[in-house]
Structure formats: structure tokens, C-alpha cells
Design an enzyme around this catalytic site. Structure first.
Site: not given
Ligand code: NAD
Length: 331
Positions: A85, A129, A152
Site C-alpha cells: 500500500k 491494518q 478504510d
């Protein structure tokens, strides 16, 4: 003469191309394989588009969009995902950094670190994460990220807005699935779609957008008739629902759950699942939920694993980060 040579070259190219999309069935007839929906190539296209937009954004006097990825613990797969990412972000002009903590970090300390980033005017996107180590409440952590920086799309506000068809930040994997359906021109209006897997971060937002009205404000509705299957859907019922589907999106992490005899001829199959397995030769490899080689003989289009939804998820995370940066600047 030259004309004949040209024709021969064209016909050789066509035969080679056709061969890669055909197979010989058990009765000796040539059949056409499903189209492989190349997520890697599409992700590159989207990242190239974003790179140009971000460059224009910076050239018109704005600072570069910025992303912070928090990772807690030492899970190797999570570290690889974060590395990919960050690299994708840097490649397209996003200023990106990883913030690493060891697995002894407390929930309170993690939330304090997120709050500092929430108040940092130079940070547009924050990603934590998942999964987090045992003992840390993921829902509380997701809700600690400021909704406008939640790239997210896991904050309760963003999930709520998505469920009301309002413009919002959509979880990247779900957005990747919808973007693939749109860009590969798979018709969804009035079609039967089955979503296999009902997790709040993956299956739920996919089902939400697939069934929603495209005329509503989010602009993400796909107008399909949606059935959701999960671990307690009996196997024979899962097969019945799938056989009735024009579109199957599967996100379970169960290898070969979706088999060829569960596919309606010509259907589109989007495989979100990723499972690391060890093959007969002792090699580790990534597989999806779909029995890919067999399903390709029946379906009309299938996403491969790897090279399907995975790279598209990263591209849509980049989209979300740039979107957050533009919105924050407008405030
Ligand atoms: P999860 O474990 O939270 O959810 C799995 C879902 O599958 C559950 O809803 C469960 O009910 C369902 N399920 C399990 N067994 C089933 C069965 N036999 N029949 C029908 N349904 C069944 O996982 P998740 O976070 O939703 O992720 C799902 C998969 O997608 C995993 O393989 C994960 O690695 C993958 N994933 C991929 C990407 C990507 O970018 N491609 C992103 C996120 C997750």
C-alpha cells in the site's frame, strides 16, 4: 503476395489468441473459456489516472495527499500488505508513511496515537491494518479514526452513510468489486447476484452497493437482486442460489468453495478470497474461493487469484486517500 503474408500473420495471431481462450471438452469439442478479468491491469490504469489527477492537484497549489498506515505486531502477511500500500501511494504522488508498534501495545496507547493523527493537519488518510492482536477491540479502534480520514471506510459513520446510499468513504475491497463490474461493463440492473460471505468489512458493503438504487446520492448502487449466503447456508442451498446467479461475488477464504457445477453458464464470478496454501510440491501459493480452472469452462467472466480483486483493492485505497485529501481541503 504481400497481402497473403499479412493475412497469414493475422490468422496466426487470431488462432493463438483463440487458443488461449478455448479448451477441448470430454467429447472432443472446442469450447470457449471465460474471460479472465485482469485486476492487475485495471489497477494500473486506475493508478495512472490518479497519478495525473494528483499531479494536477499539486500543480494547482495544494500539498500532496498524505497517508499513515498503522501496523501492530509482526504478522508477515500484514507487513507485506502495508508495504504494498505504501509503495503504491508513493508511486502515484501520495506522501505515505508506516507507523509500526510491537504487539504489546495497549488499546489505549493505540487510540491515543490515532487521536494525534486525527488532529494532525498534514495527515489526510489513516489506516489501521487488521487484524489487530488479541485483546484489542477492533470496533473501538475503527471508530477512533476521524470519519473524514477513515480511508478504510470502517468507521460507524461511514458504514451508516453507505447503508443510507449517502456519499461516503467506501471500504476499498468492496469498492474494488463495484469498480471492476463497472469498468468491465458487467450488467447488474435487475440481475440476480449472490454474495457469499457476510463480514462487516467485505461481504456486507459489497451486498449493500449491489442491491442499492443507482439513482440515489452515493452513485454506487447497482440495482441487482441480491442473496447473501454465509457459513450456515447449507451447501446444497448455496449451490442452488449460485446456479440462479448472473453474478457471484465470493469472500469467504474457503478454497474451491465455488465449483463449476454451481455456475450458471455465462455468469460473472468475482473472487475476493485469498488463502495461502502449500501445494503438492511443497510450494506456498495464494488461492481464492473459486475452483478457477474448472469454473472458467462454464462462466462468462472470472477474476483470477492472484491478480484480480487484490491489486484493485490497493488502487481503490489510493482513490479513497485522494478523495479524503480533497474533502479535507474543502472544509
Ligand atoms: P471473515 O472470516 O470475516 O468472513 C468470512 C465469511 O465467509 C463469513 O461471513 C462466513 O460466514 C463466510 N463463510 C465461511 N465459510 C463458508 C461456507 N462454507 N459457505 C458460505 N460462506 C462461508 O473474512 P473476510 O475479512 O470477510 O475476508 C474473506 C476473504 O476475503 C478472506 O479470504 C480474505 O483474505 C479475503 N480478502 C481479500 C481482500 C482482497 O483485497 N482481495 C481483502 C479483504 C479480504
Amino acid at each position: 503476395m504481400r497481402h497473403r503474408i499479412c493475412l497469414r500473420i493475422v490468422s496466426t495471431v487470431l488462432t493463438t489468441k483463440m487458443r488461449s481462450h478455448t479448451y477441448i471438452d470430454s467429447l472432443g469439442s472446442a469450447r470457449i473459456m471465460a474471460r479472465a478479468l485482469d485486476g492487475k491491469a485495471l489497477a494500473k490504469e486506475i493508478k495512472d489516472e490518479l497519478k495525473i489527477k494528483i499531479n494536477n492537484w499539486i500543480n494547482t497549489g495544494h500539498r500532496a495527499p498524505s497517508l499513515r498506515c498503522i501496523i501492530v505486531g509482526s504478522d508477515p502477511a500484514s507487513h507485506t500488505y502495508v508495504k504494498n500500500k505504501i509503495q503504491a501511494a508513493i508511486d502515484i504522488g501520495i506522501e505515505a508513511q508506516t507507523i509500526k508498534y510491537d504487539e504489546n501495545l495497549t488499546e489505549e496507547a493505540l487510540i491515543s496515537a490515532i487521536e494525534l493523527l486525527n488532529h494532525d493537519k498534514l495527515v489526510d488518510g489513516i489506516l489501521v491494518q487488521l487484524p489487530l492482536p488479541n485483546g484489542i477491540d477492533e470496533r473501538r479502534v475503527c471508530n477512533a479514526v476521524a470519519p473524514e480520514k477513515d480511508v478504510d471506510g470502517f468507521h460507524i459513520t461511514n458504514v451508516g452513510q453507505l447503508s443510507l446510499d449517502m456519499p461516503t468513504i467506501v471500504p476499498a475491497t468492496a469498492l474494488a468489486v463495484i469498480e471492476m463490474l463497472k469498468r468491465f461493463k458487467i450488467e447488474t440492473l435487475g440481475r440476480n447476484a449472490v454474495v457469499v460471505g457476510r463480514s462487516k468489512n467485505v461481504g456486507l458493503p459489497i451486498a449493500m452497493m449491489l442491491h442499492s438504487d443507482r439513482n440515489h446520492d452515493s452513485g454506487l448502487g447497482m440495482d441487482a437482486t441480491v442473496t447473501i449466503c454465509h457459513r450456515y447456508t447449507p451447501a446444497e442451498q448455496l449451490a442452488v442460489h449460485c446456479r440462479n446467479a448472473d453474478i457471484i461475488v465470493t469472500a469467504t477464504g474457503v478454497p474451491k468453495l465455488i465449483k463449476a457445477d454451481m455456475i450458471k453458464p455465462g455468469a460473472t464470478v468475482i473472487d475476493v478470497g485469498i488463502t495461502r496454501i502449500t501445494d503438492e510440491q511443497g510450494k506456498t501459493k495464494l488461492v481464492g474461493d473459486v475452483d478457477y480452472d474448472e469454473v472458467r469452462k462454464v462462466a462468462g467472466a472470472v477474476t483470477p487469484v492472484p491478480g484480480g480483486v487484490g491489486p484493485m483493492t490497493v488502487a481503490m485505497l489510493m482513490h479513497n486517500t485522494f478523495q479524503a485529501s480533497q474533502k479535507i481541503w474543502q472544509q
